[in-house]
Each structure stands twice: as C-alpha cells, then as structure tokens.
Design an enzyme around this catalytic site. Sequence first.
Site, PDB file in Angstrom:
ATOM      1  N   ASP A   1       0.837  -1.205   0.000  1.00 47.90           N
ATOM      2  CA  ASP A   1       0.000   0.000   0.000  1.00 47.90           C
ATOM      3  C   ASP A   1       0.870   1.252   0.000  1.00 47.90           C
ATOM      4  O   ASP A   1       0.492   2.274  -0.573  1.00 47.90           O
ATOM      5  CB  ASP A   1      -0.936  -0.030   1.210  1.00 47.90           C
ATOM      6  CG  ASP A   1      -1.866  -1.226   1.136  1.00 47.90           C
ATOM      7  OD1 ASP A   1      -2.594  -1.337   0.129  1.00 47.90           O
ATOM      8  OD2 ASP A   1      -1.836  -2.075   2.046  1.00 47.90           O
TER       9      ASP A   1
ATOM     10  N   LYS B   1       1.286  -2.640   4.544  1.00 49.92           N
ATOM     11  CA  LYS B   1       0.540  -3.641   3.806  1.00 49.92           C
ATOM     12  C   LYS B   1      -0.706  -4.035   4.600  1.00 49.92           C
ATOM     13  O   LYS B   1      -0.800  -3.755   5.783  1.00 49.92           O
ATOM     14  CB  LYS B   1       1.407  -4.881   3.567  1.00 49.92           C
ATOM     15  CG  LYS B   1       2.562  -4.625   2.608  1.00 49.92           C
ATOM     16  CD  LYS B   1       3.348  -5.877   2.264  1.00 49.92           C
ATOM     17  CE  LYS B   1       2.532  -7.060   1.975  1.00 49.92           C
ATOM     18  NZ  LYS B   1       1.500  -6.885   0.924  1.00 49.92           N
TER      19      LYS B   1
ATOM     20  N   GLU C   1       0.687 -12.752   4.844  1.00 54.75           N
ATOM     21  CA  GLU C   1       1.730 -12.146   4.003  1.00 54.75           C
ATOM     22  C   GLU C   1       3.044 -12.057   4.775  1.00 54.75           C
ATOM     23  O   GLU C   1       4.118 -12.362   4.244  1.00 54.75           O
ATOM     24  CB  GLU C   1       1.290 -10.755   3.538  1.00 54.75           C
ATOM     25  CG  GLU C   1       0.133 -10.821   2.542  1.00 54.75           C
ATOM     26  CD  GLU C   1      -0.441  -9.457   2.185  1.00 54.75           C
ATOM     27  OE1 GLU C   1      -1.116  -9.381   1.158  1.00 54.75           O
ATOM     28  OE2 GLU C   1      -0.235  -8.486   2.930  1.00 54.75           O
TER      29      GLU C   1
HETATM   30  C1  5RP Z   1      -3.061  -7.118   0.791  1.00 58.15           C
HETATM   31  C2  5RP Z   1      -1.895  -6.228   0.569  1.00 58.15           C
HETATM   32  C3  5RP Z   1      -1.670  -5.737  -0.823  1.00 58.15           C
HETATM   33  O1  5RP Z   1      -0.391  -6.107  -1.211  1.00 58.15           O
HETATM   34  C4  5RP Z   1      -1.801  -4.243  -0.848  1.00 58.15           C
HETATM   35  O2  5RP Z   1      -3.057  -3.891  -0.308  1.00 58.15           O
HETATM   36  C5  5RP Z   1      -1.668  -3.706  -2.274  1.00 58.15           C
HETATM   37  O3  5RP Z   1      -2.762  -4.126  -3.018  1.00 58.15           O
HETATM   38  P1  5RP Z   1      -2.979  -3.706  -4.522  1.00 58.15           P
HETATM   39  O4  5RP Z   1      -1.933  -4.417  -5.314  1.00 58.15           O
HETATM   40  O5  5RP Z   1      -4.384  -4.186  -4.819  1.00 58.15           O
HETATM   41  O6  5RP Z   1      -2.864  -2.213  -4.620  1.00 58.15           O
HETATM   42  O7  5RP Z   1      -1.147  -5.897   1.441  1.00 58.15           O
HETATM   43  O8  5RP Z   1      -3.243  -7.408   2.145  1.00 58.15           O
END
Ligand code: 5RP
Length: 223
Positions: free
Chosen positions: A84, A94, A103
């Site tokens: 994020d 994240k 993760e």
């Molecule tokens: C999920 C995460 C994702 O890696 C993060 O939200 C980024 O997502 P996106 O690729 O849809 O922008 O941490 O828990």
Amino acid sequence: MTQDELKTLVGQAALAYVVPGEIVGVGTGSTVNKFIDALASMKDRIAGAVSSSEVSTARLQALGIPVFDANAVGELAVYIDGADEIDGRGCMIKGGGAALTREKIVAAQSRRFVCIADESKRVDVLGRFPLPVEVIPMASARITRQFAACGGTARLRLKDGQPLVTDNGQHILDVTGLALNDPLGFESEVNQWPGVVTVGVFAHQRASVCLLGTSSGVQTLTY
Ligand code: 5RP
C-alpha cells in the site's frame, strides 16, 4: 499508462525473479493478481506456490498452479507481493487486502521479498495510507484507545455493514493520523500489545527489491 497497466507491467516483470524448479511465495492484491496471471505462463517450470490468502490460493489453483501449505515446505527463495506504501528503505505498509498476517508469515519464510507496485505507492514517510492492524476481536476497543494515546484514530474495518473477518477469523483496525518515522521501532512496539495479531508495518520483513511501475517503464529499486 493507467494504474492497471502499470500493475500488469510490474506483475510481468516479477517473473524474472521466480527461480525455476522452486516454490514461489505469492502475496495478495490486484497487483499480485497480474503476477499470478503471468506466472501461469511458466507453471510447468516451477514446483508450485505458497500463498498468503484464500483469494490468491483460488486464483493460483484455477490456473493449474499447485499450492503448498507453508508448513510442508522449507525456506523459499523469493516472495512476491504488492504494497500500500513503500518508503526509500523498502519498508512498507501492507494489509489493504486484509491478508497482512499470512503475508508476513510467507515473507518471513522467504530469502528475498520482491515488492511490485505502481509509482503511486512510493512515499517518503509511511503513514498516509491507513495502517491495517489485525486484532483479536475482544481486544479491539482497548487497542483503539492505545492508538489514540499515540495520536492515531483506529476504525474497525467493515464489509457489508459487518466487521470484516480475516482468513484467520480476526478483525482489522485501520489507523490514521500516524507518521511512521521509525517503522522498525513502531512495528516492534505495536507487535507487543496484547491482542495485536499483526501490524501492517513491514520493516522487519521489508522489501529487498521493488519493481516500481512508472510512466517511463519499470524502475528496479534495491535496498
Ligand atoms: C493485501 C496487501 C496488498 O499487497 C496491498 O493492499 C496492495 O494491493 P494492490 O496491489 O491491490 O494495490 O497488502 O493485504
């Protein structure tokens, strides 16, 4: 290029980091979905994947990529996931997709974390994106007060009007108003609060490489 095209670009670029013959760690999110789709093109050259969420597992399996339990395999060569936010040292926020705990587990099991992100995710200081924190439900009110004492505002994440329940059966607080100048120290501290399952700061498990999608192509940042 649109944000979606940038995600496709970095998803495809990440294939270069997948080690043939090995099991690859796979994250969660819309950028990772592009990576999973690209990974299908080399599914006969990898042993399979360890996945960080039920959603990614379903996508991998639908494409014919075997998914292994994390406990059934040893250390992984590489973990590929989005973020994020990512700062200049490879520390990340994240958990926007609520998969932060698994993760972090798969990232910790991997020698290398390759972050794939479009350029909107690159920041100088983490904290503009609301910080996801996975919590045991009975502790959420007290943890909310602990964040308030640090200047943060925590809100329970909802889905269809009800508290979102993670793959681990827990809840998510999204915390705004924090400037994370010391991501490593902050992660260490919040991890110790009773009832916190995982804080969405990835400083101990920071990226070793970021493939950043920009309008002029993929920039490779190493940390
Ligand atoms: C999920 C995460 C994702 O890696 C993060 O939200 C980024 O997502 P996106 O690729 O849809 O922008 O941490 O828990």
